[in-house]
Scaffold this motif. Sequence first.
Motif: not given
Length: 131
Positions: A39-62
Amino acid sequence: MKIDHIGIAVKSLEEAKGLYTRVLGLEWEQDEEVHTEAVRVSFFKTGESHIELLEALSDDSAIARFIDKKGEGIHHLAFAVDDIGAALEKARVEGYQLIDESPRRGAGGKLVAFLHPKSTNGVLIELCQKG
Ligand code: ZN
């Protein structure tokens, strides 16, 4: 116990980022490829927490399999724990099904472990401890 982050499965990080930065005004923190998870992930800050966006790098990734089955959307909730070993053991003793028998390295160098959604009301739960 605070929510460390909410993981969201997306088809394209680049397309999804605009919502969180331009529309919602969150601060982008970092992108990272986690090759063990394909996976390739991207993190964003929201308050004390984060949003993690997850994009698959291959067709067999979870993440690819998740999107095939359910479409894009909320993938997991991650709780910050001080002692991931103790938290995992507590879940095991209480009868919850573990995906990870022991913690492993996740994004940001954190130690992570997942509980199986079959035993947690359909919610994939990630425990994470700062590395
Ligand atoms: Zn996560």
